[in-house]
Write a protein that holds these residues in place. Structure first.
Motif, PDB file in Angstrom:
ATOM      1  N   LYS A  45       4.012   5.715  -5.514  1.00 20.75           N
ATOM      2  CA  LYS A  45       4.017   5.680  -6.975  1.00 20.75           C
ATOM      3  C   LYS A  45       2.856   6.453  -7.592  1.00 20.75           C
ATOM      4  N   GLN A  46       1.669   6.403  -6.974  1.00 14.15           N
ATOM      5  CA  GLN A  46       0.464   6.973  -7.588  1.00 14.15           C
ATOM      6  C   GLN A  46       0.121   8.374  -7.119  1.00 14.15           C
ATOM      7  N   LEU A  47       0.692   8.810  -6.020  1.00 10.20           N
ATOM      8  CA  LEU A  47       0.339  10.155  -5.527  1.00 10.20           C
ATOM      9  C   LEU A  47       0.781  11.240  -6.520  1.00 10.20           C
ATOM     10  N   PRO A  48      -0.013  12.311  -6.642  1.00 10.31           N
ATOM     11  CA  PRO A  48       0.410  13.435  -7.496  1.00 10.31           C
ATOM     12  C   PRO A  48       1.657  14.106  -6.951  1.00 10.31           C
ATOM     13  N   MET A  82       0.835  -1.207   0.000  1.00  9.90           N
ATOM     14  CA  MET A  82       0.000   0.000   0.000  1.00  9.90           C
ATOM     15  C   MET A  82       0.869   1.256   0.000  1.00  9.90           C
ATOM     16  N   VAL A  83       1.895   1.268   0.838  1.00  2.84           N
ATOM     17  CA  VAL A  83       2.779   2.439   0.895  1.00  2.84           C
ATOM     18  C   VAL A  83       3.540   2.584  -0.418  1.00  2.84           C
ATOM     19  N   LEU A 105       4.639  14.926   3.176  1.00  2.00           N
ATOM     20  CA  LEU A 105       3.967  13.639   2.925  1.00  2.00           C
ATOM     21  C   LEU A 105       4.917  12.620   2.301  1.00  2.00           C
ATOM     22  N   MET A 106       5.637  13.005   1.269  1.00  7.34           N
ATOM     23  CA  MET A 106       6.498  12.054   0.584  1.00  7.34           C
ATOM     24  C   MET A 106       7.646  11.553   1.470  1.00  7.34           C
ATOM     25  N   PRO A 107       8.359  12.426   2.233  1.00  5.05           N
ATOM     26  CA  PRO A 107       9.374  11.899   3.158  1.00  5.05           C
ATOM     27  C   PRO A 107       8.791  10.959   4.205  1.00  5.05           C
ATOM     28  N   ARG A 108       7.561  11.253   4.646  1.00  4.08           N
ATOM     29  CA  ARG A 108       6.917  10.344   5.602  1.00  4.08           C
ATOM     30  C   ARG A 108       6.718   8.955   4.985  1.00  4.08           C
ATOM     31  N   VAL A 111      -7.384  15.798   0.455  1.00  2.78           N
ATOM     32  CA  VAL A 111      -7.273  15.289   1.829  1.00  2.78           C
ATOM     33  C   VAL A 111      -5.818  15.072   2.215  1.00  2.78           C
ATOM     34  N   MET A 112      -5.022  14.468   1.320  1.00  5.57           N
ATOM     35  CA  MET A 112      -3.640  14.145   1.646  1.00  5.57           C
ATOM     36  C   MET A 112      -2.728  15.370   1.604  1.00  5.57           C
ATOM     37  N   SER A 113      -3.156  16.432   0.966  1.00  6.26           N
ATOM     38  CA  SER A 113      -2.313  17.632   0.905  1.00  6.26           C
ATOM     39  C   SER A 113      -2.143  18.299   2.257  1.00  6.26           C
ATOM     40  N   SER A 114      -3.007  17.992   3.200  1.00  2.78           N
ATOM     41  CA  SER A 114      -2.898  18.603   4.537  1.00  2.78           C
ATOM     42  C   SER A 114      -1.794  17.978   5.378  1.00  2.78           C
ATOM     43  N   VAL A 115      -1.221  16.836   4.924  1.00  5.41           N
ATOM     44  CA  VAL A 115      -0.140  16.176   5.659  1.00  5.41           C
ATOM     45  C   VAL A 115       1.185  16.835   5.276  1.00  5.41           C
ATOM     46  N   LYS A 116       1.899  17.324   6.271  1.00 11.23           N
ATOM     47  CA  LYS A 116       3.166  17.990   6.014  1.00 11.23           C
ATOM     48  C   LYS A 116       4.254  16.960   5.707  1.00 11.23           C
TER      49      LYS A 116
END
Length: 502
Positions: free
Chosen positions: A116-119, A110-111, A153-156, A146-151
């Motif tokens: 791979k699929q996230l903009p 999933m991760v 995000l990609m490093p996480r 929704v996911m843009s609110s996570v600071k």
């Protein structure tokens, strides 16, 4: 005019009938009545139905408007929608799982698909500013909002992926390091393998006597695999078969070298280059995570547990990596020492190549031992069959001779007797008989008696009777002395003479 009383029931001339049929007692029963033409409207085209169709069409138009993309391209949106449809989780739940580093929800696959699929981050920033238009956005773009609110995000996600894969990476590297190290130790400590190399060198020098290779001090391990290429004159055996046979018969202790080299097969599948790259990659990932944690912003809400969990993980990961790095350095040292022991350059011959040749020779040697055993069993079987055949033929001949003797004795065949007499005459055994003194005296007495009797008969009878005298004289020689003296005629003398044997 008809009056509707209920669902599909109408009143006509004080008669009640449902839609599509009428009362049999009614005058209308004999008329082929078409309800759709006589009624003011058909039930299938009722106002309620038309109103419902209008609402559905309005929803379809509204749905078409929602599917219109504003930020993402069609292919990216489609791939992201397929990914979200496979998990069927609310977007907020996925977001909270990333913040909490919830490994029960966030699986490795999933991760990996999220990364791979996230903009891109720029697109996520634009989508984050379109919260007011959330209902008008496509599903994939709504997920991006929704996911843009996570600071960060990609490093996480990358850190979470490393955490989920760390145990697997550790289990892939550590057994390979241990296998190569153990194989080096087993090879250097094996006395049986050292003795095998000595025998091989001795056989090679004997075969190459008189040539420039006849007094070699050693050879490369890779030449062990070429022993099978040298064949005997009849092409039935190879030099490897001969070496295995010599070791098995004269040096049985050497045969245990295959049991001493336990980790050679595993070490032959280890690529030292790949091992080095994986270890270096693990070290770089740990350093990157440590730097990200140093500059990571504070938790954005109570559910944000990323910094807390990752700080604990990175400490354990650093400790495991340091231990693994020490094992790897020890492995390299063992391999270099083995290169000095067997006189080869570890930089030119990799561990995978060296142990690969050794494992191939080990399997070839075991196969040669089995083939020798089968060959010996086949030869022993042929030998036993030959002995059994010779024994059967001998018994058959003896049985045939016994049957012939039995037939001669049973039938009284004189052929065998005559053969025996002829053989006795030819060998001279018939003329070597010795007579005793008593028998000679008896014969002399018998001769005198015969002479007297013949004299009397010659005086009384005619001449033709004299031709019979020699035969009767020969028979009277065996007459006993008392009876010869009292005999008065030749016939009595012959009757009283004992029968001689042979």
């Amino acid at each position: 005019m008809d009056k509707k009383l209920g669902s599909g029931v109408y009143e006509t001339e004080h008669k009640f009938y449902p839609t599509g049929w009428c009362d049999l007692d009614s005058p209308l029963s004999s008329v082929n009545l078409n309800i759709s033409t006589t009624l003011p409207f058909s039930p299938s085209t009722s106002p309620a139905k038309k109103e419902q169709d209008g609402v559905d069409e309005k929803k379809q138009v509204q749905k078409k408007k929602v599917k219109e993309l504003k930020i993402l391209d069609g292919k990216s949106s489609q791939n992201l929608s397929i990914f979200l449809g496979s998990f069927r989780l609310p977007y907020e739940e996925i977001k909270n799982a990333v913040l909490e580093v919830n490994e029960k929800i966030l699986t490795e696959s999933m991760v990996q698909n999220l990364i791979k699929q996230l903009p891109a981050q720029e697109q996520l920033n634009v989508l984050g500013e379109m919260k007011d238009e959330y209902d008008d956005l496509a599903e994939s773009e709504q997920f991006g909002v929704v996911m843009s609110s996570v600071k960060k995000l990609m490093p996480r996600l990358q850190a979470i992926q490393f955490k989920l894969q760390f145990e697997e990476q550790l289990n892939n590297i550590k057994p390979d390091v241990v296998s190569v190290t153990a194989a080096c130790e087993e090879l250097m400590k094996s006395q049986a393998f050292t003795k095998l190399l000595e025998i091989t060198l001795l056989v090679g020098n004997y075969m190459n006597a008189g040539s420039r290779n006849g007094k070699a001090f050693g050879f490369s391990i890779s030449y062990l695999c070429k022993l099978r290429d040298t064949k005997s004159a009849d092409l039935k055996q190879t030099l490897l078969h001969f070496l295995a046979d010599v070791c098995q018969e004269q040096y049985p202790d050497v045969m245990s070298f295959t049991d001493e080299l336990i980790h050679v097969e595993k070490a032959s599948r280890v690529s030292a280059e790949t091992l080095q790259k994986n270890l270096e990659l693990m070290g770089r990932q740990i350093k990157t995570l440590e730097k990200d944690l140093e500059t990571f912003p504070p938790p954005q809400n109570d559910k944000d547990l990323f910094a807390e969990k990752m700080s604990s993980f990175v400490g354990t990961a650093r400790e495991q990596h340091e231990k693994l790095d020490l094992l790897h350095k020890n492995m390299e040292k063992q391999y270099n020492d083995m290169g000095e022991f067997f006189v080869f350059d570890p930089k030119k011959i990799s561990a995978e190549e060296f142990f690969g040749d050794l494992n191939t020779f080990k399997n070839m040697f075991l196969q040669a031992v089995k083939e020798n055993q089968k060959r010996k069993e086949a030869e022993e079987k042929i030998k036993r069959a030959k002995l059994a055949r010779e024994k059967a033929e001998k018994e058959k001949e003896e049985k045939l001779k016994r049957n012939q003797l039995l037939d001669i004795n049973a039938e009284g065949d004189e052929t065998g007797i005559m053969d025996g007499l002829l053989e006795a005459l030819q060998s001279g055994a018939a003329f070597r008989r010795k007579r005793g003194p008593r028998q000679a005296a008896n014969h002399r007495r018998a001769g005198h008696a015969v002479t007297n009797i013949l004299a009397k008969e010659l005086m009384q009878e005619d001449a033709p009777t004299s031709s019979k005298v020699p035969t009767k004289k020969k028979k009277t020689e065996e007459k006993e002395e008392p009876k010869l003296e009292g005999a008065e005629s030749l016939e009595e003398l012959l009757d009283a003479a004992p029968t001689r044997s042979n």
